[in-house]
Design an enzyme around this catalytic site. Structure first.
Site, PDB file in Angstrom:
ATOM      1  CG  HIS A  55       8.123   1.649  -1.697  1.00 13.77           C
ATOM      2  ND1 HIS A  55       6.951   2.136  -1.142  1.00 13.77           N
ATOM      3  CD2 HIS A  55       7.890   1.535  -3.037  1.00 13.77           C
ATOM      4  CE1 HIS A  55       6.062   2.322  -2.100  1.00 13.77           C
ATOM      5  NE2 HIS A  55       6.605   1.956  -3.250  1.00 13.77           N
ATOM      6  CG  HIS A  79       5.679  -1.572  -7.225  1.00 11.69           C
ATOM      7  ND1 HIS A  79       6.057  -2.074  -5.997  1.00 11.69           N
ATOM      8  CD2 HIS A  79       5.705  -0.226  -7.103  1.00 11.69           C
ATOM      9  CE1 HIS A  79       6.279  -1.069  -5.173  1.00 11.69           C
ATOM     10  NE2 HIS A  79       6.077   0.062  -5.816  1.00 11.69           N
ATOM     11  CD  GLU A  83       8.301   4.386 -12.471  1.00 12.43           C
ATOM     12  OE1 GLU A  83       8.295   5.459 -11.849  1.00 12.43           O
ATOM     13  OE2 GLU A  83       7.303   3.634 -12.545  1.00 12.43           O
ATOM     14  CG  ASP A  84      12.158   3.725  -9.654  1.00 10.63           C
ATOM     15  OD1 ASP A  84      12.039   4.582 -10.547  1.00 10.63           O
ATOM     16  OD2 ASP A  84      11.376   3.618  -8.691  1.00 10.63           O
ATOM     17  CG  ASP A 148       3.411   2.600  -5.247  1.00 13.01           C
ATOM     18  OD1 ASP A 148       4.509   2.616  -4.666  1.00 13.01           O
ATOM     19  OD2 ASP A 148       3.116   3.367  -6.180  1.00 13.01           O
ATOM     20  CG  ASP A 269     -23.183  12.604  13.054  1.00 14.01           C
ATOM     21  OD1 ASP A 269     -22.843  13.784  12.971  1.00 14.01           O
ATOM     22  OD2 ASP A 269     -23.563  11.935  12.070  1.00 14.01           O
TER      23      ASP A 269
END
Length: 540
Positions: A55, A79, A83-84, A148, A269
């Site tokens: 990722h 990034h 957080e993870d 992301d 169109d």
């Protein structure tokens, strides 16, 4: 050196690309970021079963494709680490500096929300609020967030939870695709829209996609014939161009069906011809040649070169009839084409966001959005109202001096007046549109020139709230009357105190007001007068 094959196989290409356009490329810092990302996400996996590192790798790749600077690319790699993973914000700040730390921090969800007893929609609203405010400080936060989301939406089919797929797709369609459009990332916007649309409405998506594919097959022969004829006409005038044709995407067709309140069979169109020239001058030459040699639909020519869209998009659009079929022709220069596809990143506009007047106007919608979410406490309304308010279809109108203003569709002269300045709105007594005096409830259309008639003695009407389009304008009107009513109570309160002082044979002075103020919890005299006027304080 590298722990995974992703970077082992691609590093030289990444390095070569970064060195080619970023004179401040810092290889040692880039290598360190790769190492931190690989080691931090070492034992993590995606829903697809792939190592999690795929990722940040894909986000990094998307940012390099846009030719974004090394700091932005490194942030794309890192990034998710705060957080993870166990990697701390203190480590990040120490090892990569405050600039990258601030970018990553702007992308990190608010941890304390998990500890509070609030709903999922309130969490989303708070995180969205943080994203917007961080973006206003540095536009790169939003670009990384879009990269992301782009990879996440491409792999969303691996989620087994159908409801989560729908929730993420709806959020993408409501928020992130319009944001991508606002930044001019046409390719990203199309991907975000179509995958989300397919997840939310698979049957409708498949029907429209089948119609596009079948119609495109029927048109392909006509396309080739049209291309040859246009090439022949342009070569006689020695104009070098590159002519392409492409299918329109299902979601754009779906929006057109809803906008025109029609059915799928009435949409003709479904494809567009793009003519890319060497210069702006050639764009207008090509338009003249097209109109001289083909039947053009009346009222279907739009000049976005002289009147660019707020995201910087420039092109000329015109519809022609060929072989009893309608073709949309898009004419733009090479530079315009690059900006149309890569938006803000095409000329590193983010670097000058706080310095360039043109870009200040371009991102006024972002400042409006930030002001709106900072002023609001109704957390459950923030995402829906903000997305509706700032990502709805737009119109482009002009001041008498020729300044371009962007407004939501169906906006009125009152919306225009308050967009210029609150004081202009508060003194608005009338409006001239294209030189003609019109009611203030008149709906403006793109291309209108609007002049606001001012009168210092004018009192604005509360009825304006019924027809203005912008939520911020409604708030300004409400605030005007709230302030006016407050001033009236202050005036009344002052009179009451003067009357009471006279009845007790006390001099009504500033000293008396100060003594009364000391006996209350209030800090300011105007609040004292208002409270007395409203009857909140007794005669004691």
């Amino acid at each position: 050196m590298f722990h995974t094959s992703y970077f082992r196989d691609s590093y030289n290409d990444f390095k070569s690309a970064l060195k080619s356009y970023d004179k401040n490329f810092n290889e040692s810092l880039f290598l360190k970021a790769i190492e931190v990302a690989e080691t931090s996400h070492k034992d993590q996996f995606r829903a697809s079963g792939d190592p999690y590192i795929v990722h940040p790798y894909e986000v990094c790749k998307s940012l390099i494709d846009l030719k974004l600077d090394t700091e932005t690319v490194i942030t794309g790699l890192l990034h998710d680490v705060i957080e993870d993973t166990s990697y701390s914000s203190e480590q990040l700040n120490k090892e990569f500096g405050s600039s990258i730390f601030n970018l990553v921090n702007g992308l990190t969800k608010i941890d304390f929300l998990e500890e509070k007893k609030i709903t999922k929609s309130e969490k989303e609203a708070e995180n969205f609020r943080k994203l917007l405010i961080s973006t206003a400080k540095d536009i790169r936060v939003l670009i990384i967030k879009l990269a992301d989301r782009l990879h996440n939406i491409k792999t969303i089919h691996f989620f087994k939870d159908v409801e989560k797929r729908k929730r993420v797709s709806n959020e993408t369609l409501l928020i992130y695709a319009p944001l991508a459009e606002r930044l001019g990332f046409e390719n990203w916007k199309s991907t975000l829209e179509n995958i989300s649309f397919k997840n939310l409405h698979p049957d409708i998506y498949n029907r429209i996609n089948d119609k596009i594919n079948n119609t495109f097959k029927d048109l392909e022969t006509s396309f080739k014939e049209l291309k040859e004829i246009i090439d022949d006409h342009l070569s006689k005038d020695y104009i070098g161009t590159n002519i392409l044709y492409r299918k329109k995407n299902p979601y754009s067709i779906w929006k057109k069906i809803n906008k025109k309140n029609t059915d799928l069979n009435s949409i003709s169109d479904i494809a567009a011809v793009r003519i890319v020239t060497k210069s702006t001058r050639d764009c207008y030459k090509v338009l003249g040649i097209i109109h001289r040699n083909f039947s053009a639909k009346v009222g279907r020519t739009k000049d976005y070169i002289s009147n660019p869209k707020p995201n910087g998009y420039r092109s000329i659009h015109t519809d022609i009839i060929f072989n009893n079929k309608i073709f949309e022709i898009q004419i733009r220069s090479r530079a315009m084409n690059m900006i149309a596809e890569n938006g803000i990143a095409a000329h590193w506009r983010y670097k000058y966001l706080n310095k360039d007047d043109e870009n200040q106007n371009m991102y006024s919608w972002l400042r409006d959005a930030v002001n709106y979410v900072e002023e609001k406490n109704e957390k459950h309304l923030i995402v829906n109202r903000t997305s509706k308010q700032f990502f709805d279809e737009q119109i482009y109108v002009f001041s008498p001096k020729g300044d371009l203003f962007t407004l939501p569709i169906d906006s009125t002269p009152v919306d225009f007046a308050y967009t210029i300045h609150t004081d202009i709105g508060n003194k608005c007594s009338g409006a001239l549109v294209n030189g003609q005096e019109v009611p203030l409830s008149t709906k403006l259309v793109s291309g209108d020139q609007v002049k606001i008639i001012l009168n210092e003695k004018t009192t604005i009407s509360p009825l304006w709230i019924r027809f203005v389009k912008k939520e911020k304008v409604r708030e300004n009107i409400r605030y005007f009357f709230k302030s006016k009513r407050r001033r009236e109570f202050e005036k009344l309160g002052k009179k009451i105190l003067k009357y009471l002082a006279k009845s007790k044979e006390i001099e009504a002075s500033e000293g008396m007001h100060d003594q009364i103020l000391e006996q209350t919890d209030l800090k300011y005299k105007n609040k004292l007068f208002e409270s007395v006027g409203r009857g909140f304080l007794s005669r004691k």
